[in-house]
Each structure stands twice: as C-alpha cells, then as structure tokens.
Scaffold this active site. Structure first.
Site, short mmCIF file in Angstrom:
data_model
loop_
_atom_site.label_atom_id
_atom_site.label_comp_id
_atom_site.label_asym_id
_atom_site.label_seq_id
_atom_site.Cartn_x
_atom_site.Cartn_y
_atom_site.Cartn_z
N ASP A 1 -0.20 19.40 5.52
CA ASP A 1 0.86 19.78 4.57
C ASP A 1 1.78 18.55 4.45
O ASP A 1 1.45 17.46 4.95
CB ASP A 1 1.60 21.05 5.03
CG ASP A 1 2.48 20.82 6.25
OD1 ASP A 1 2.38 19.75 6.89
OD2 ASP A 1 3.26 21.73 6.59
N HIS A 2 2.95 18.74 3.79
CA HIS A 2 3.88 17.62 3.63
C HIS A 2 4.37 17.09 4.98
O HIS A 2 4.59 15.90 5.13
CB HIS A 2 5.07 18.04 2.75
CG HIS A 2 5.79 19.24 3.30
ND1 HIS A 2 5.24 20.51 3.29
CD2 HIS A 2 7.00 19.37 3.88
CE1 HIS A 2 6.08 21.35 3.84
NE2 HIS A 2 7.17 20.69 4.21
N CYS B 1 0.28 19.23 10.62
CA CYS B 1 1.53 19.69 9.99
C CYS B 1 2.67 19.12 10.83
O CYS B 1 2.45 18.16 11.57
CB CYS B 1 1.56 21.21 9.84
SG CYS B 1 1.53 22.16 11.36
N THR C 1 4.34 20.38 13.40
CA THR C 1 4.12 20.60 14.84
C THR C 1 2.66 20.81 15.21
O THR C 1 2.34 20.81 16.41
CB THR C 1 4.87 21.87 15.28
OG1 THR C 1 4.36 22.96 14.46
CG2 THR C 1 6.37 21.75 15.08
N GLY C 2 1.84 21.10 14.25
CA GLY C 2 0.43 21.46 14.51
C GLY C 2 0.29 22.95 14.79
O GLY C 2 -0.83 23.49 14.84
N HIS D 1 -14.82 22.27 27.04
CA HIS D 1 -14.83 23.66 27.48
C HIS D 1 -14.80 24.67 26.33
O HIS D 1 -15.33 25.76 26.47
CB HIS D 1 -13.62 23.95 28.39
CG HIS D 1 -13.75 23.32 29.75
ND1 HIS D 1 -12.93 23.65 30.81
CD2 HIS D 1 -14.60 22.38 30.22
CE1 HIS D 1 -13.28 22.94 31.87
NE2 HIS D 1 -14.28 22.15 31.53
N HIS E 1 -19.46 27.87 30.07
CA HIS E 1 -18.61 27.56 28.91
C HIS E 1 -19.19 28.15 27.63
O HIS E 1 -18.46 28.62 26.76
CB HIS E 1 -18.41 26.05 28.78
CG HIS E 1 -17.68 25.47 29.95
ND1 HIS E 1 -16.46 25.94 30.36
CD2 HIS E 1 -18.03 24.50 30.83
CE1 HIS E 1 -16.07 25.27 31.43
NE2 HIS E 1 -17.00 24.39 31.74
C1 RB5 Z 1 7.09 22.34 7.42
O1 RB5 Z 1 8.47 22.12 7.40
C2 RB5 Z 1 6.66 22.81 8.79
O2 RB5 Z 1 7.09 24.10 9.00
C3 RB5 Z 1 5.15 22.73 8.93
O3 RB5 Z 1 4.74 21.42 8.71
C4 RB5 Z 1 4.58 23.10 10.28
O4 RB5 Z 1 5.20 22.39 11.31
C5 RB5 Z 1 4.44 24.52 10.58
O5 RB5 Z 1 3.93 24.92 11.65
#
Ligand code: RB5
Length: 145
Positions: A9-10, A65, A67-68, A98, A134
């Site tokens: 995403d952005h 993203c 945080t992932g 695993h 596994h």
């Molecule tokens: C976008 O602001 C943010 O929420 C997205 O990139 C992501 O971290 C969500 O989990």
C-alpha cells in the site's frame, strides 16, 4: 524459482521500490501488482491481488505496508496463503523452514532497509524442512477454518 509477486500500500511503497531493485540484484524475476505511488490506498486490496496470483501460479510473494500487520492479517484470509510477518533473519528463516510461508510481510515504518534486504534474502533462500513433523503441523494449519 518462479516469479516473486510483490505488492504494497502507500505505507510500504518506498520499500517496495527498493526491494524490486534488490530482487533484480539477486537475479529474481518479479511481478509488481502495485500500488504505484504514495497516494493513500487500502492494503487489503493489494494483499488480495498478491495472494490470488500466488495461488494461481504456485509462487511466493512479498507484501509491504506501514507495519506489515494489516497485510499479514489480510493475506492470511485467502485460502492457501501462509503469510509471515518477519522482523529479523531468524523469524524469516523459521517462517520458511517450519511454517512453509508463501508470503513474506514487511513493515516499511518498522524495518530498516538494510534489515529488510537481509530478511528478503534469507526468506528466498530457505527451503521448507523435510522433517515430517513440520509437514504434519502445516497440514493442520491448512485444515483450520
Ligand atoms: C497505513 O497508514 C497503514 O495503516 C498501513 O500501511 C498498515 O500499516 C496497516 O497495517
């Protein structure tokens, strides 16, 4: 290996562009499903695109993203996807060895470029363990509803 499917995403756009160059350096082919710029967008849309292509092509992919976390939550909703949010080389390696992860999730705001590259490299290079236990455990994951 087959083409690596990559999307963000952005919040993960810049790291995606960096990792595309890195995949080239490592001689991996990739397919970028977007996003194409820093304009605000919704991460589940890209998690879905990447995941569907992975299932279709029996390939592996990378989702980024902020945080992932959102990407991993969304991708794991798609049948056949085992998405792992890795934050160091150990978690990336274990997610392959695993858990046979087929999606690697990264956070651009939480993981520095140098670590992201180390994570990607080891994740690409590590194979699923041959140990029966596994395979049994991953089989159980795949049967959960
Ligand atoms: C976008 O602001 C943010 O929420 C997205 O990139 C992501 O971290 C969500 O989990």
């Amino acid at each position: 290996m087959k083409k690596i499917i990559i999307g963000s995403d952005h919040g993960g756009f810049e790291l995606k562009e960096i990792l595309k160059e890195y995949l080239k350096e490592l001689s991996y082919d990739y397919e970028d499903v977007g996003t194409k710029n820093r304009e605000s967008c919704d991460y589940p849309d890209f998690a879905k695109k990447v995941s569907q292509k992975i299932i279709e092509k029996n390939s592996r992919g990378i989702l980024i993203c902020g945080t992932g976390i959102g990407m991993s939550m969304a991708a794991n909703k798609i049948k056949g996807i085992r998405a792992a949010l890795a934050f160091d080389e150990y978690t990336a390696k274990m997610s392959r060895e695993h858990n046979n992860s087929n999606v690697l999730c990264l956070g651009e705001r939480t993981t520095k470029e140098i670590m992201a590259k180390k994570i990607v490299k080891i994740w690409l290079e590590t194979k699923f363990s041959k140990e029966e236990r596994h395979h049994k455990r991953v089989g159980k994951i795949m049967k959960l509803e």
